[in-house]
Design a protein around this motif. Structure first.
Motif, mmCIF file in Angstrom:
data_model
loop_
_atom_site.group_PDB
_atom_site.id
_atom_site.type_symbol
_atom_site.label_atom_id
_atom_site.label_comp_id
_atom_site.label_asym_id
_atom_site.label_seq_id
_atom_site.Cartn_x
_atom_site.Cartn_y
_atom_site.Cartn_z
ATOM 1 N N ALA B 101 8.008 47.751 30.631
ATOM 2 C CA ALA B 101 8.308 48.581 31.960
ATOM 3 C C ALA B 101 8.572 49.895 31.802
ATOM 4 O O ALA B 101 8.094 50.935 32.658
ATOM 5 C CB ALA B 101 9.416 48.057 32.429
ATOM 6 N N LEU B 102 8.817 50.488 30.562
ATOM 7 C CA LEU B 102 9.344 51.748 30.325
ATOM 8 C C LEU B 102 7.872 52.545 29.975
ATOM 9 O O LEU B 102 7.970 53.867 30.373
ATOM 10 C CB LEU B 102 10.138 52.009 28.916
ATOM 11 C CG LEU B 102 11.591 51.856 29.059
ATOM 12 C CD1 LEU B 102 12.251 51.569 27.715
ATOM 13 C CD2 LEU B 102 12.024 53.144 29.768
ATOM 14 N N GLY B 103 6.801 51.883 29.611
ATOM 15 C CA GLY B 103 5.431 52.695 29.655
ATOM 16 C C GLY B 103 4.702 52.586 30.726
ATOM 17 O O GLY B 103 3.634 52.991 30.831
ATOM 18 N N MET B 104 5.233 52.159 31.955
ATOM 19 C CA MET B 104 4.620 51.981 33.131
ATOM 20 C C MET B 104 5.155 53.004 34.096
ATOM 21 O O MET B 104 6.329 53.443 34.203
ATOM 22 C CB MET B 104 4.466 50.745 33.776
ATOM 23 C CG MET B 104 3.930 49.610 32.727
ATOM 24 S SD MET B 104 3.891 47.964 33.409
ATOM 25 C CE MET B 104 2.967 48.149 34.855
ATOM 26 N N GLU B 105 4.333 53.538 35.042
ATOM 27 C CA GLU B 105 4.676 54.575 36.115
ATOM 28 C C GLU B 105 5.695 54.081 36.988
ATOM 29 O O GLU B 105 6.819 54.110 37.353
ATOM 30 C CB GLU B 105 3.691 55.316 36.770
ATOM 31 C CG GLU B 105 3.196 56.690 35.678
ATOM 32 C CD GLU B 105 4.277 57.405 35.293
ATOM 33 O OE1 GLU B 105 5.339 57.798 36.030
ATOM 34 O OE2 GLU B 105 4.449 57.372 33.964
#
Lengths: 295, 503
Positions: B101-105
């Protein structure tokens, strides 16, 4: 002799300042910042809150002023540690000494003045007790279930990785420090506005340090902070009751009891950590480490 | 077909270093494009520019035909660039789903995200449990997390920074199957590596970088590993005169050396060193060099019997006792590891030469002796400094390096271990340091030189071995060893068979 319900209500009051300060510090530390200035921000909030409540006659405005004072003090810490990359431990200690000294000076005119009375909230409890209790699930939910909380934890866990993914490490940390300041300020104001009802120099009496200890004791979990604050508050109330009841134990020993209890629990938890299955513990990975982005 | 990504005349300067100069290349849809180069050739800087972590000083980039100038990684991700990092990109304390989730906008709700992770990981044959903590995953599983994080964003351009350096061969095969599948779907893949084997077997094109510049863009399948290595390291070959040095009796024996450190663990390292011999150890930084030096110097204790000097087991002996026995070491990091910046040069001599030179007597420091020894080092190694009272941190890198090496060389070691002896040192000082090492060996000391500078290793060493992924290759005599054979040893081609296969 001792009515359990009455003791519990007193316990809630005694635990509230520490609960506020510790929840604030928990958020700060989860973002990877160790702010040892909690005591300084609490005493700053205690005086600013008392002065504002006295001047306006409104305890609510007092708490607002206390929060602002806490934020202002925390921003000194933020500027030094986040921009000038000063040592967090030394800066935090300095902030505590600064807060104590500053309030001793500006607090003189308020000595012997009485605070305005606060209206009771639901169940006859102080509204700030309710706010403190509500903050526990709110902080838990915010950290574990919300997107900003996830980013905050990521920044505290591994600031290099968070930076590589494009998250503003410094901005997140400054926001967390500010939250910690506001909470510490309100916690301090609870002592001057809602408990003692007057201003005394150094009146936080180490509550900020207890709050710091409780964050570790709680393993950086808001529910653990609640348990820790209640333990400290409970022992405080109990020893006061015992003093009043004239138990044949030296007063000094009884006064020591809450601090002693905190230390003992802290040692027990550390020992369990060291020898138990969990091993490394749950301290945020980047706690206390300065972050400097190479561009 | 229009290119997915195009770089034109990119340039980037760091203080004192020109990291990239006039770099131009393009990546087509569905292509696996390799960026090949030695450590320090400018690969990392280049991809950091594409991913928005670093801004180029010159030139420009286009992505899908429009200008690509990301202000930060989020902008790059929004434009369709995804990157799998070699280091620093996962959060150990968080779960797989949280990391993704942290790597997604705009990540979906956690339950929905978990479901999508499960679906995608199935379709690419990369099984992962979204609820697991990353701390409990293996290296290969961690990389799957990173890859899935990228795949969930349906990137146009996927950058992979040395992805196989942490993988087992089986895991690497799974990775390549995944990349093929992705490329077949039209995604362009920029693949960074210095491993010639995998580039030759899996990449469509290769752009080769050396000293920050593009040397060539080639079809790696049309070239031998030997030719690629020559392009990568540069074919300039020095003639070295090693005549007149005769190895004596064995002084140091290392067998079954393994470490369990936080960094790269050493695995079953074995070597022998004779008196008067220089053993060169090459390899890309981070493959166990620091650990090897620490194990030899005594900073890391190892299993009994792994390190013996003159037949005496030193495996569990602390550093000071090893120095007394004659095993000296000069670490790579001059400031902080080899020397205390705030201390004067005289005080710094005490750190390693205190007992060997009799600078400490009865627990007290003999300051005049320390001064004299520091002065001797300064004189013998031409260290440019006002005197022994100057703080070590005030010296330039090259001068401090000469001092650090000199301190150990004048200590008359039986065995000297140096890591990166001429790193960041100008050519003149580097020649002095190398000469000093050769002279020391001529006097009968055994020397281990760990370095990334191949020319240096060829110039100094009698035998050469490569440290790769914590493993040390079998040593080969440097005489007759060509630079492309060395390139292959460093590139991880196990054994030398590949080099002998006709193209």
């Amino acid at each position: 002799m001792i009515d359990p319900i009455a003791v519990f209500i007193l316990l809630l009051g005694a635990a509230t300042p520490i609960l506020f300060a510790a929840l604030g510090e928990l958020v700060t530390e989860r973002a990877g910042v160790l702010n040892l200035g909690v005591e300084g921000m609490m005493i700053g909030g205690a005086l600013a809150g008392f002065a504002a409540a006295h001047a306006t006659g409104s305890p609510a405005l007092g708490f607002a002023a206390a929060a602002i004072a806490g934020v202002v003090l925390s921003m000194i810490f933020a500027a030094l540690t986040q921009f000038l990359l000063s040592n967090q431990v030394a800066t935090g200690l300095a902030l505590t000494l600064f807060g104590l000294g500053l309030t001793a000076m500006f607090g003189k005119p308020y000595e012997g003045v009485k605070a305005p009375t606060m209206m009771a909230g639901p169940l006859g409890l102080n509204p700030m007790i309710w706010l403190g209790l509500l903050m526990v699930p709110a902080v838990w939910w915010g950290l574990n279930r919300s997107r900003p909380g996830l980013i905050l934890r990521a920044v505290g866990e591994n600031h290099d990785a968070a930076h590589a993914l494009g998250y503003p490490v410094r901005a997140v940390r400054i926001a967390a420090i500010a939250f910690g300041g506001a909470m510490a300020g309100m916690g301090g104001a609870y002592i001057s506005i809602a408990t003692v009802l007057q201003w005394t120099e150094g009146m936080t009496a180490g509550a900020g340090w207890i709050a710091l200890a409780i964050v570790v004791f709680a393993q950086w979990n808001p529910w653990g902070v609640l348990a820790g604050a209640w333990l400290f508050g409970g022992v405080t109330v109990l020893q006061l009751r015992l003093q009043a009841a004239g138990v044949a134990v030296p007063v000094q020993l009884l006064t020591m009891a809450p601090y002693l209890a905190t230390i003992i629990v802290l040692v027990l938890i550390s020992a369990r950590q060291k020898y138990g299955r969990s091993g490394g513990g749950s301290a945020p990975g980047s706690l206390g480490k300065p972050f400097h982005a190479l561009r | 077909m229009t290119d997915v990504f195009r770089a034109e005349s990119l340039g980037k300067t760091y203080p004192g270093v020109r990291a990239n100069e006039d770099v131009s290349f393009s990546v087509a849809p569905g292509e696996i494009h390799a960026l090949l180069g030695e450590n320090g050739a400018g690969k990392s800087t280049l991809v950091k520019m594409i991913y928005g972590l670093v801004k180029p000083d010159d030139g420009h980039m286009t992505l899908m035909g429009s200008v690509h100038a990301p202000a930060d990684p989020r902008a790059a991700r929004a434009a369709g660039v995804a990157m799998v990092f070699q280091h620093f990109s996962l959060f150990d304390a968080l779960t797989v789903a949280e990391n993704i989730a942290l790597g997604m906008e705009n990540p979906p709700k956690s339950r929905e995200l978990s479901q999508r992770i499960a679906e995608l990981s199935q379709s690419y044959g990369l099984p992962l449990n979204p609820a697991r903590r990353v701390a409990s995953l293996s290296a290969g599983e961690r990389q799957r997390v990173e890859i899935l994080r990228c795949l969930l964003q349906s990137p146009r351009l996927l950058i992979m920074d040395e992805p196989t350096s942490v993988l087992t061969p089986q895991e690497a095969e799974i990775l390549f199957a995944t990349l093929r599948q992705l490329a077949a779907g039209g995604t362009a893949i920029l693949y960074i590596s210095h491993k010639l084997d995998e580039i030759r077997s899996h990449c469509d094109r290769a752009t080769i970088l050396r000293h920050g510049r593009v040397v060539n863009t080639v079809d790696p399948r049309a070239h031998t590993a030997r030719e690629l290595a020559a392009m990568m390291v540069g074919a300039e070959m020095r003639v070295i005169d090693r005549s007149g040095r005769k190895p004596g009796a064995e002084v140091l024996r290392v067998a079954g050396l393994a470490t369990a450190s936080d960094g790269m663990a050493l695995k079953d390292v074995a070597l022998t060193l004779r008196a008067g011999e220089i053993l060169g150890i090459g390899g890309v930084a981070g493959n166990g060099q620091e650990e090897l030096l620490s194990a030899l110097s005594g900073e890391i204790a190892t299993r009994p019997g792994t390190i013996t000097l003159d037949g005496v087991d030193l495996s569990r002996t602390p550093p000071e006792a090893r120095r007394k026995a004659g095993l000296l070491a000069a670490p790579e990091d001059r400031l902080g590891h080899a020397a205390v910046p705030e201390f004067s040069l005289a005080e710094n001599t005490l750190l390693t030469a205190g007992s060997r030179q009799g600078l400490i007597r009865g627990g007290l420091i003999d300051h005049s002796a320390a001064q004299a020894f520091a002065q001797a080092v300064i004189a013998a190694f031409d260290v440019r400094t006002p005197g022994p009272q100057t703080a070590a941190g005030a010296l330039s890198g090259g001068n401090l390096q000469k001092f650090v090496i000199g301190r150990e060389v004048l200590g008359k070691p039986r065995v000297l271990v140096v890591n990166q002896p001429t790193w960041g040192v100008d050519a003149g000082a580097a020649a002095q340091v190398r000469q000093a090492l050769l002279d020391l060996a001529a006097k009968g000391a055994g020397i281990i030189v760990i370095s990334q500078d191949l020319d240096e290793l060829l110039e100094l060493s009698d035998r050469f071995c490569a440290l790769n992924d914590g493993r040390l290759s079998a040593p080969r005599p440097t005489e007759g060893l060509s630079i492309d054979e060395i390139g292959l040893m460093l590139g991880g081609a196990h054994g030398m068979e590949v080099a002998h296969v006709p193209a």
